[in-house]
Enzyme design. Sequence first.
Site, PDB file in Angstrom:
ATOM      1  N   LYS A  62       0.802  -1.224   0.000  1.00  0.00           N
ATOM      2  CA  LYS A  62       0.000   0.000   0.000  1.00  0.00           C
ATOM      3  C   LYS A  62       0.839   1.281   0.000  1.00  0.00           C
ATOM      4  CE  LYS A  62      -4.362  -1.532   0.334  1.00  0.00           C
ATOM      5  NZ  LYS A  62      -5.466  -1.102  -0.555  1.00  0.00           N
ATOM      6  N   SER A  87      -9.031  -0.222   6.688  1.00  0.00           N
ATOM      7  CA  SER A  87      -8.997  -1.153   7.817  1.00  0.00           C
ATOM      8  C   SER A  87      -7.588  -1.328   8.358  1.00  0.00           C
ATOM      9  CB  SER A  87      -9.561  -2.516   7.395  1.00  0.00           C
ATOM     10  OG  SER A  87      -8.785  -3.075   6.348  1.00  0.00           O
TER      11      SER A  87
END
Length: 264
Positions: A62, A87
């Site tokens: 990410k 999350s």
Amino acid sequence: MAHSDGHKQQYAASLNDIKAAADRLAGKAHVTPVMRCSTLDKLTGHKLHFKCEVFQKGGAFKFRGAYNSVQHLSPEQASKGVVTHSSGNHAAAVALAAHMRGIPAYIVVPSNAPACKMAAVKEYGGQLFLCEPTMAAREGTCAEIAAETGATFIPPYDYGPVIAGQGTIGLELMQQVPELDVIVVPVSGGGMLSGIAIAAKAIKPDILIIAAEPSGSNDAADVAAAKAAGELVTDLPKPVTIADGLQGDDLPCNQSYSADVGWW
């Protein structure tokens, strides 16, 4: 969508966008290794190559999309900070990328997110905001923060600069192992799948891209259901799985690039 050169492009990101992201990430993100395992080769009857994004900054892929997105902002936009919901891994990655640029990061996290991922957000300097574990609550809280602060929203997957950043994985992989015939990509929201598919198929058009998702003990593989139905399927529950990072809703990010879907 209009591209920076004035031409229209069919998808949210292009190979040129991915190459530009690679330039931004050079010296900032790790070029992660590709590992082999002779035992798994024997078990499967294939030559397997594993792109180890666990060694990426922040512990996950990410960071690539987050850093590219934060660096993509103008100085005026950046001065007001960024806001996102996640999350965990995207949240920590945006917090880290914002810290590296010296700007505020407002991070909306569902209350049931793993404690270790919340701790990572705080460690990287992100301002944490908890919300109910629903997409409506996430998006609503982000909208409130953006309205109050002027921060730019960095979506976790369905966003051109994020897709381009994740696509650098495919660019690296095709350079490291150019003889690849198939790439299996975990899919949740679809940002990494889209980026890798764009990069890999631009370099090698006949390569097969397989999206893999957990069906969970409750048989809730929404990408597989969407492929079978020929349209988005939004009424399935989240899969019951230990792979908490693969519980996001699927989105129509460059769907035509994915030739098949597998699940485990």
